[in-house]
Design an enzyme around this catalytic site. Structure first.
Site, PDB file in Angstrom:
ATOM      1  N   ASP A 133      -4.548  -9.857  -7.968  1.00  0.00           N
ATOM      2  CA  ASP A 133      -4.945  -8.937  -9.030  1.00  0.00           C
ATOM      3  C   ASP A 133      -3.836  -8.126  -9.702  1.00  0.00           C
ATOM      4  O   ASP A 133      -3.540  -8.308 -10.881  1.00  0.00           O
ATOM      5  CB  ASP A 133      -6.030  -7.990  -8.508  1.00  0.00           C
ATOM      6  N   GLU A 146       0.824  -1.208   0.000  1.00  0.00           N
ATOM      7  CA  GLU A 146       0.000   0.000   0.000  1.00  0.00           C
ATOM      8  C   GLU A 146       0.859   1.259   0.000  1.00  0.00           C
ATOM      9  O   GLU A 146       0.536   2.247  -0.670  1.00  0.00           O
ATOM     10  CB  GLU A 146      -0.940   0.005   1.206  1.00  0.00           C
ATOM     11  N   THR A 193      -1.486   0.652 -10.282  1.00  0.00           N
ATOM     12  CA  THR A 193      -2.751   0.108  -9.793  1.00  0.00           C
ATOM     13  C   THR A 193      -3.495   1.081  -8.890  1.00  0.00           C
ATOM     14  O   THR A 193      -4.630   0.825  -8.519  1.00  0.00           O
ATOM     15  CB  THR A 193      -2.510  -1.234  -9.074  1.00  0.00           C
ATOM     16  N   GLU A 232     -12.512   0.166  -9.679  1.00  0.00           N
ATOM     17  CA  GLU A 232     -12.151  -0.787 -10.731  1.00  0.00           C
ATOM     18  C   GLU A 232     -13.136  -0.825 -11.895  1.00  0.00           C
ATOM     19  O   GLU A 232     -12.732  -1.016 -13.051  1.00  0.00           O
ATOM     20  CB  GLU A 232     -11.991  -2.192 -10.139  1.00  0.00           C
ATOM     21  N   GLU A 248     -19.541  -5.368  -3.205  1.00  0.00           N
ATOM     22  CA  GLU A 248     -18.133  -5.727  -3.073  1.00  0.00           C
ATOM     23  C   GLU A 248     -17.888  -7.176  -3.509  1.00  0.00           C
ATOM     24  O   GLU A 248     -16.980  -7.449  -4.285  1.00  0.00           O
ATOM     25  CB  GLU A 248     -17.706  -5.523  -1.614  1.00  0.00           C
TER      26      GLU A 248
END
EC number: 3.2.1.-
Length: 600
Positions: A322, A186, A584, A498, A436
């Site tokens: 991902d 992160e 990302t 996304e 979600e």
């Protein structure tokens, strides 16, 4: 136990991990009433009471030195294929332009509202709570929202706010945090990515200097005997010189999604150690790609301690894996096509994913859709769980970029099918927002499928807990299941980007205005349910007509979601996909051009 009864051991584990690793447990105030928040006078952030002295990471010795770092490719960048649609061939009439620009300004206005309230009431903290007005510091206390939103400020034209913010960015101390463990992934995508992108756009050297500070800090997470990084990192222990060993259970996404940021840092600074650090991981993954239990893909939990990416039997393109897959075509672009390994890894992994991980949802419209599920391998048998995650909606954009970069026409069709599924999931929801995590009725194959109402009812009934109704019609009503959904496992919307990310990429690649229309429907639904006096709130249950709210606004709302909504309504040459590639966290990095000196 209900999870085990419903979905089996591996899916239950996946759902639990999703909750643990991809969301945070805040003391939410669930309410759909108007916010009770009253603006407070601006107060300066109190001086931090530090438990120890700040570390100067550039001066802390590396115990496990690399004698011969892997250098950047020295060949000239190749001419990459055109990615964006040629909008010069499509004249925009005055009415269409007016609608588009009006919608763009609505997004811009909302961003400015969020930014100003963050600056007024939560400045230098990681995030602001959009209902209570309180603050959170779970990303190291390093002003995550400030750094994450810098490039959005620039892209939207708020240069005065951008320049003013840089003075405070210089004051952030990356040598200290109150956290015991730092999430390296992160910090990399938000802080390092945000600083690099803001520098790319503005060329303000102060931002590159700050990016170097973050890079020096994160590089110490790689200071292990085998040079594999510690993704949940003992910050203070490393600073005090304690020996470090990589963990035996690491998420694939977290260990494999630092390539873009570290590569760009080497490109901009000339220091090879960053590119070396991540390229060691890439080469290890390439070496083991055909040795896994699902050859071509890597399990979403790997052993960094043993540098073994083959042990586990669960695979997916979704959460926990991902962005590692997402970065394969993007790294190819970022290196100007100089390293074929990324094309090779992408094509092999997607060949396997198309065969085993993608499934066709069954809908009343018999729509030609695809979704990305979870795969479990037992012996020679491959089981596919028909999960649909909001996070997995990035896959449409990934396949779209891959189709252009590598001239794979079949991937273009898959990209459209995957993105259409997410647009459909938004429309199917009562609130107009997809959940979600959910489960869909799965077709027998991906080529032909016809809706069967009884099969849907039977699938809903088979998942019913003992405490729930056995009558599928009552279950469907009680659980507020849209047609084709057999379960909604996580009803939240946490302001995720996304879906709009892939819609944006599909618009820029096709030039079709239908994608802009889909984006606007998504925007109006999100704004209707999430707008607060301060910003935008996460939601607890999107299946309700008036979804109850959560007192959370993650930094990616301004870094990603609002940026992609803005860009889908902007002129196509604003952050063109032929000039930039996004990390990302939606931070754009410039693609090297074939004619550029040294490529950078």
């Amino acid at each position: 136990m209900a999870l085990l009864r419903r979905y089996g051991l591996y899916t239950a584990i996946a759902v639990v991990l999703i909750y643990m690793l991809y969301s945070f447990s805040f003391p939410y105030e669930a309410t759909d009433r108007p916010s009770p928040y009253k603006p407070r006078p601006k107060k300066p952030r109190p001086e931090r009471q530090q438990a120890y002295k700040s570390f100067d990471w550039a001066k802390i010795p590396i115990k496990n030195k690399v004698d011969s770092p892997i250098p950047l490719p020295t060949t000239k960048p190749t001419q990459l294929p055109r990615i964006q649609y040629d909008f010069s061939n499509k004249k925009e009439d005055a009415t269409a332009r007016n609608i588009r620009e009006t919608r763009r300004e609505e997004v811009r206005k909302q961003f400015l509202k969020c930014w100003r309230n963050y600056r007024t009431y939560a400045w230098m903290h990681d995030e602001i709570r959009p209902i209570s007005g309180e603050v959170t510091d779970h990303f190291g206390g390093w002003a995550a929202t400030l750094i994450d939103a810098l490039d959005t400020l620039w892209i939207m034209g708020f240069e005065e706010e951008f320049n003013s913010a840089i003075e405070d960015v210089e004051m952030i101390d990356f040598g200290y945090t109150d956290l015991e463990l730092v999430n390296v992934f992160e910090t990399n995508i938000r802080h390092l990515g945000g600083l690099l992108s803001a520098y790319e756009l503005s060329k303000d050297e102060r931002l590159l200097a700050k990016a170097k500070e973050v890079g020096e800090m994160l590089y110490h997470a790689f200071d292990t005997p085998n040079h594999m990084p510690i993704t949940r990192w003992d910050f203070r222990g490393a600073g005090e010189g304690k020996p470090q060993v990589a963990h035996d259970q690491v998420l694939l996404a977290e260990i494999g999604s630092m390539t873009m940021e570290f590569t760009r840092l080497t490109q901009l600074t000339g220091d090879p150690k960053y590119y070396d650090a991540v390229t060691r991981i890439t080469r290890l993954m390439e070496e083991q790609q055909e040795k896994t239990k699902l050859a071509g893909m890597w399990p979403y939990v790997v052993n960094a301690k043993k540098a073994d990416f083959t042990e586990d039997n669960s695979f997916t393109l979704n959460s926990m894996a991902d962005s590692m897959y997402e970065y394969l075509p993007k790294m190819y672009a970022l290196l100007g096509g100089q390293d074929y390994i990324y094309q090779k890894m992408y094509e092999k992994s997607m060949e396997t994913a198309v065969e085993h991980a993608l499934f066709r949802p069954s809908t009343p419209e018999d729509a030609d859709l695809l979704a990305s599920g979870f795969v479990r391998v037992e012996g020679s048998t491959v089981f596919v769980d028909s999960v649909l995650q909001h996070l997995s909606c990035y896959t449409g954009g990934m396949f779209a970029l891959g189709s252009k970069l590598f001239d794979k026409k079949s991937h273009y069709k898959i990209a459209r099918q995957l993105t259409d599924t997410c647009v459909w999931a938004y429309k199917a929801s009562t609130s107009g927002i997809m959940p979600e995590v959910s489960h869909l009725l799965k077709c027998p194959n991906t080529t032909e499928c016809h809706w069967n109402e009884k099969e849907w009812h039977d699938a809903v009934a088979s998942l019913a807990d003992k405490s729930e109704e056995k009558d599928p019609l009552r279950n469907i009503a009680n659980l507020r299941l849209p047609s084709g959904f057999i379960a909604i496992d996580d009803r939240r919307y946490i302001l995720r980007p996304e879906a709009i990310e892939s819609v944006f990429i599909m618009y820029r690649i096709t030039g079709e205005q239908s994608w802009q229309a889909a984006a606007w429907d998504m925007w109006t639904a999100i704004q209707r349910s999430t707008d607060t006096d301060i910003g935008n709130s996460a939601l607890l249950d999107i299946s309700a007509e008036s979804p109850p709210r959560s007192d959370s606004m993650e930094s990616f709302w301004m870094a990603e979601t609002l940026k992609y909504f803005f860009l889908v309504f902007s002129d196509p040459d604003v952050i063109s996909l032929d000039d930039f590639v996004f990390n990302t966290e939606a931070h754009p990095f410039r693609i090297p051009k074939a004619e550029a000196k040294h490529g950078w």
